[in-house]
Design a protein around this motif. Sequence first.
Motif, short mmCIF file in Angstrom:
data_model
loop_
_atom_site.label_atom_id
_atom_site.label_comp_id
_atom_site.label_asym_id
_atom_site.label_seq_id
_atom_site.Cartn_x
_atom_site.Cartn_y
_atom_site.Cartn_z
N UNK A 59 37.77 22.74 61.30
CA UNK A 59 38.01 22.31 59.93
C UNK A 59 37.67 20.83 59.79
N UNK A 60 36.78 20.45 58.86
CA UNK A 60 36.39 19.03 58.73
C UNK A 60 37.44 18.14 58.10
N UNK A 61 38.45 18.73 57.47
CA UNK A 61 39.47 17.93 56.80
C UNK A 61 38.81 16.77 56.08
N UNK A 62 38.08 17.02 54.99
CA UNK A 62 37.15 16.05 54.41
C UNK A 62 37.76 14.77 53.81
N UNK A 102 43.20 12.71 55.62
CA UNK A 102 43.40 13.82 56.56
C UNK A 102 42.73 13.58 57.92
N UNK A 103 42.18 12.41 58.13
CA UNK A 103 41.37 12.15 59.33
C UNK A 103 42.11 12.49 60.63
N UNK A 104 43.41 12.21 60.67
CA UNK A 104 44.16 12.44 61.90
C UNK A 104 44.33 13.91 62.24
N UNK A 105 44.01 14.78 61.29
CA UNK A 105 44.10 16.22 61.54
C UNK A 105 42.84 16.78 62.20
N UNK A 106 41.76 16.02 62.15
CA UNK A 106 40.49 16.50 62.70
C UNK A 106 40.60 16.60 64.22
#
Length: 213
Positions: A118-121, A125-129
């Motif tokens: 999932x790119x979490x765009x 949300x960057x920390x979820x990548x």
Amino acid sequence: MRRRKKPGSEEKLLSKDKLVVAEPERYKGTWHTYFQQKGEIHVEIGTGRGQFLTTMAERNPHINYVGIEMKEEVLLQAVIKAEEKKLQNIAFLWLDANRLTEIFEDSELQRMFINFCDPWPKNRWAKRRLTYRGFLEIYKNLLAASGEIHFKTDNAKLFEFSLNEFSHCDFQLKKITFDLHQSDLQENITTEYEDKFVQMGKPIYRCEARKRN
């Protein structure tokens, strides 16, 4: 938010106990005892329906493969593929990647695969990548000397982000390609998502990141 399980899905998975490890924590540091062979351990985070990992296991019987997936109905399809191929060198874990350090000992893994996560765009949300530096530091500890992460995505922004994160965490980058299916890379094993994206004419981005000794 806790994912709501469909009625009967857990029973379906746990009934496949030869391939789905119900209590993987007990094998931490001793996964060779589960596989009953001392081959390398390669892990795919987000194994999906299993096309990639079961093909890898089929072609490399001397390597032990672990597929991690948190969506139970999707994982069940991967398990069925492995059963149909009668694979002995594969195991599946039904859990979130956040639990990796509970399952594997430091330096226990030789290779990790992250395919079309999932790119979490959104920036927040960057920390979820899965290629965020927080995750990468965990992977680095779990990888043995010269261990590698193989990463593929169809998302250009995620790929650029990931290259920067790998560099920040002092991984050595190699075999970087911005259009995998037009490159000279040999023996690429595709995922279900990859086949779909290629048919749509989308480029596939890929790199390998090696842990420095």
